[in-house]
Design a protein around this motif. Structure first.
Motif, PDB file in Angstrom:
ATOM      1  N   VAL A 146       0.841  -1.200   0.000  1.00  0.00           N
ATOM      2  CA  VAL A 146       0.000   0.000   0.000  1.00  0.00           C
ATOM      3  C   VAL A 146       0.877   1.252   0.000  1.00  0.00           C
ATOM      4  CG1 VAL A 146      -1.649   1.353   1.380  1.00  0.00           C
ATOM      5  CG2 VAL A 146      -1.885  -1.148   1.222  1.00  0.00           C
ATOM      6  N   VAL A 147       0.509   2.204  -0.868  1.00  0.00           N
ATOM      7  CA  VAL A 147       1.090   3.545  -0.812  1.00  0.00           C
ATOM      8  C   VAL A 147      -0.071   4.531  -0.734  1.00  0.00           C
ATOM      9  CG1 VAL A 147       3.193   2.936  -2.064  1.00  0.00           C
ATOM     10  CG2 VAL A 147       1.238   3.777  -3.338  1.00  0.00           C
ATOM     11  N   ASN A 148       0.166   5.665  -0.126  1.00  0.00           N
ATOM     12  CA  ASN A 148      -0.844   6.711  -0.020  1.00  0.00           C
ATOM     13  C   ASN A 148      -2.127   6.201   0.651  1.00  0.00           C
ATOM     14  OD1 ASN A 148      -1.720   9.324  -0.294  1.00  0.00           O
ATOM     15  ND2 ASN A 148      -2.504   9.020  -2.355  1.00  0.00           N
ATOM     16  N   SER A 149      -1.988   5.595   1.805  1.00  0.00           N
ATOM     17  CA  SER A 149      -3.128   5.051   2.548  1.00  0.00           C
ATOM     18  C   SER A 149      -3.984   6.175   3.132  1.00  0.00           C
ATOM     19  CB  SER A 149      -2.620   4.158   3.684  1.00  0.00           C
ATOM     20  OG  SER A 149      -3.688   3.700   4.466  1.00  0.00           O
ATOM     21  N   LYS A 150      -5.281   6.118   2.858  1.00  0.00           N
ATOM     22  CA  LYS A 150      -6.245   7.066   3.414  1.00  0.00           C
ATOM     23  C   LYS A 150      -7.386   6.272   4.035  1.00  0.00           C
ATOM     24  CE  LYS A 150      -5.074  10.664   0.135  1.00  0.00           C
ATOM     25  NZ  LYS A 150      -5.513  11.499  -0.959  1.00  0.00           N
ATOM     26  N   VAL A 151      -8.344   6.956   4.634  1.00  0.00           N
ATOM     27  CA  VAL A 151      -9.443   6.273   5.333  1.00  0.00           C
ATOM     28  C   VAL A 151     -10.225   5.353   4.410  1.00  0.00           C
ATOM     29  CG1 VAL A 151     -11.635   6.631   6.538  1.00  0.00           C
ATOM     30  CG2 VAL A 151      -9.673   8.051   7.087  1.00  0.00           C
ATOM     31  N   ASP A 152     -10.545   5.785   3.198  1.00  0.00           N
ATOM     32  CA  ASP A 152     -11.364   4.985   2.288  1.00  0.00           C
ATOM     33  C   ASP A 152     -10.707   4.771   0.934  1.00  0.00           C
ATOM     34  OD1 ASP A 152     -11.526   7.545   1.318  1.00  0.00           O
ATOM     35  OD2 ASP A 152     -13.709   7.529   1.068  1.00  0.00           O
ATOM     36  N   GLU A 153      -9.405   4.976   0.881  1.00  0.00           N
ATOM     37  CA  GLU A 153      -8.705   4.945  -0.395  1.00  0.00           C
ATOM     38  C   GLU A 153      -7.248   4.568  -0.191  1.00  0.00           C
ATOM     39  OE1 GLU A 153      -9.330   8.173  -3.531  1.00  0.00           O
ATOM     40  OE2 GLU A 153      -7.410   8.739  -2.598  1.00  0.00           O
ATOM     41  N   PHE A 154      -6.668   3.928  -1.193  1.00  0.00           N
ATOM     42  CA  PHE A 154      -5.237   3.626  -1.159  1.00  0.00           C
ATOM     43  C   PHE A 154      -4.761   3.497  -2.593  1.00  0.00           C
ATOM     44  CE2 PHE A 154      -7.281  -0.446  -1.499  1.00  0.00           C
ATOM     45  CZ  PHE A 154      -6.473  -1.161  -2.369  1.00  0.00           C
ATOM     46  N   SER A 155      -3.460   3.514  -2.755  1.00  0.00           N
ATOM     47  CA  SER A 155      -2.858   3.297  -4.068  1.00  0.00           C
ATOM     48  C   SER A 155      -1.845   2.174  -3.979  1.00  0.00           C
ATOM     49  CB  SER A 155      -2.162   4.580  -4.553  1.00  0.00           C
ATOM     50  OG  SER A 155      -3.075   5.632  -4.679  1.00  0.00           O
ATOM     51  N   VAL A 156      -1.530   1.600  -5.130  1.00  0.00           N
ATOM     52  CA  VAL A 156      -0.469   0.604  -5.258  1.00  0.00           C
ATOM     53  C   VAL A 156       0.341   0.967  -6.503  1.00  0.00           C
ATOM     54  CG1 VAL A 156      -1.629  -1.300  -4.067  1.00  0.00           C
ATOM     55  CG2 VAL A 156      -2.015  -0.977  -6.506  1.00  0.00           C
ATOM     56  N   ALA A 157       1.647   0.770  -6.439  1.00  0.00           N
ATOM     57  CA  ALA A 157       2.524   1.044  -7.577  1.00  0.00           C
ATOM     58  C   ALA A 157       2.911  -0.289  -8.207  1.00  0.00           C
ATOM     59  CB  ALA A 157       3.755   1.822  -7.126  1.00  0.00           C
ATOM     60  N   ILE A 158       2.610  -0.438  -9.471  1.00  0.00           N
ATOM     61  CA  ILE A 158       2.805  -1.704 -10.184  1.00  0.00           C
ATOM     62  C   ILE A 158       4.035  -1.619 -11.080  1.00  0.00           C
ATOM     63  CG2 ILE A 158       1.717  -3.352 -11.768  1.00  0.00           C
ATOM     64  CD1 ILE A 158       0.167  -2.993  -9.155  1.00  0.00           C
ATOM     65  N   ILE A 159       4.942  -2.583 -10.929  1.00  0.00           N
ATOM     66  CA  ILE A 159       6.116  -2.644 -11.804  1.00  0.00           C
ATOM     67  C   ILE A 159       5.686  -3.190 -13.173  1.00  0.00           C
ATOM     68  CG2 ILE A 159       7.740  -2.902  -9.874  1.00  0.00           C
ATOM     69  CD1 ILE A 159       7.940  -5.902 -10.630  1.00  0.00           C
ATOM     70  N   PRO A 160       6.460  -2.932 -14.219  1.00  0.00           N
ATOM     71  CA  PRO A 160       6.077  -3.394 -15.565  1.00  0.00           C
ATOM     72  C   PRO A 160       5.817  -4.897 -15.653  1.00  0.00           C
ATOM     73  CG  PRO A 160       7.813  -1.773 -15.741  1.00  0.00           C
ATOM     74  CD  PRO A 160       7.643  -2.072 -14.264  1.00  0.00           C
ATOM     75  N   TYR A 161       6.603  -5.720 -14.964  1.00  0.00           N
ATOM     76  CA  TYR A 161       6.399  -7.169 -15.025  1.00  0.00           C
ATOM     77  C   TYR A 161       5.013  -7.543 -14.514  1.00  0.00           C
ATOM     78  CZ  TYR A 161       6.798 -12.158 -14.290  1.00  0.00           C
ATOM     79  OH  TYR A 161       6.553 -13.501 -14.342  1.00  0.00           O
ATOM     80  N   THR A 162       4.615  -7.004 -13.363  1.00  0.00           N
ATOM     81  CA  THR A 162       3.302  -7.307 -12.789  1.00  0.00           C
ATOM     82  C   THR A 162       2.196  -6.789 -13.694  1.00  0.00           C
ATOM     83  OG1 THR A 162       4.235  -7.214 -10.572  1.00  0.00           O
ATOM     84  CG2 THR A 162       1.835  -7.031 -10.737  1.00  0.00           C
ATOM     85  N   LEU A 163       2.382  -5.610 -14.249  1.00  0.00           N
ATOM     86  CA  LEU A 163       1.385  -5.042 -15.159  1.00  0.00           C
ATOM     87  C   LEU A 163       1.159  -5.965 -16.346  1.00  0.00           C
ATOM     88  CD1 LEU A 163      -0.359  -2.449 -15.635  1.00  0.00           C
ATOM     89  CD2 LEU A 163       1.506  -1.642 -17.074  1.00  0.00           C
ATOM     90  N   GLU A 164       2.233  -6.474 -16.911  1.00  0.00           N
ATOM     91  CA  GLU A 164       2.129  -7.305 -18.115  1.00  0.00           C
ATOM     92  C   GLU A 164       1.624  -8.720 -17.827  1.00  0.00           C
ATOM     93  OE1 GLU A 164       1.976  -8.316 -21.942  1.00  0.00           O
ATOM     94  OE2 GLU A 164       2.330  -6.291 -21.176  1.00  0.00           O
ATOM     95  N   ASN A 165       1.901  -9.260 -16.640  1.00  0.00           N
ATOM     96  CA  ASN A 165       1.616 -10.667 -16.361  1.00  0.00           C
ATOM     97  C   ASN A 165       0.427 -10.908 -15.433  1.00  0.00           C
ATOM     98  OD1 ASN A 165       3.850 -12.328 -17.729  1.00  0.00           O
ATOM     99  ND2 ASN A 165       4.920 -10.585 -16.829  1.00  0.00           N
TER     100      ASN A 165
END
Length: 194
Positions: A146-165
């Motif tokens: 988790v990045v940018n954790s908020k009360v009802d929202e969060f983000s995740v940063a995806i590397i190119p390998y995970t994005l493609e596979n």
């Protein structure tokens, strides 16, 4: 138990409704290694193999699963993330994942950055699930930080390998995803509310 490290992608080739249940038939690279009664995570949802024919296998989702996940939104030719249960003694490359989806979330933003893609999700807080900065989260079966954790929202940063596979390559703003919050965090949260 799973790790959130996706093994392969599967394609839905048939969907059959029977009363409140839905039988999903898929093709995957590991179908020939499956056995009846084996657990496989489909977009993070643990489902039991009930039939195998050649390179196709079938799993059944009950009403409870359909009500709490995005499995009921799947259509023929959709692609899903697949992971077989962890073998005792294997490395835990992701985090402890049960395959029990807690709730769904909506993708609200996708941002291309230098070498990664940041996906932001909004979820209903009435179920009292939480994320923490740098904590673990499973999105459609994928173990992420988790990045940018908020009360009802969060983000995740995806590397190119995970994005493609994984199915992240096809997620769009407005899409519904399955969330499994960190099991240790869920227990700690429950204990502190007693």
């Amino acid at each position: 138990m799973f790790t959130g490290i996706i093994e392969t992608l599967g394609t839905i080739i048939n969907i059959e409704k029977e009363q409140d249940n839905v039988h999903l038939t898929l093709k995957s690279d590991f179908t020939n290694e499956l056995k009846i009664d084996q657990s496989v995570a489909h977009n993070g949802v643990c489902l039991t193999v009930v039939d195998i024919k050649n390179d196709e296998y079938t799993v059944t989702a009950i009403k409870e699963t359909l009500d709490k996940t995005n499995i009921g939104n799947l259509s023929i030719s959709n692609i899903v993330n697949l992971e077989r249960g962890m073998k005792l003694g294997d490395r835990l490359d992701g985090h402890i994942v049960q395959g029990h989806v807690d709730q769904t979330a909506k993708c609200t933003h996708i941002l291309e950055q230098n070498g990664s893609t940041v996906f932001t999700f909004n979820y209903d807080t009435s179920l009292q699930n939480i994320t923490i900065e740098k904590g673990s989260i499973t999105v459609n079966g994928v173990s992420l930080t988790v990045v940018n954790s908020k009360v009802d929202e969060f983000s995740v940063a995806i590397i190119p390998y995970t994005l493609e596979n994984t199915t992240f390559k096809s997620i769009k703003v407005g899409d519904t995803v399955n969330l499994e919050f960190d099991v240790i965090g869920k227990y700690v949260s429950r204990i502190t509310k007693l």
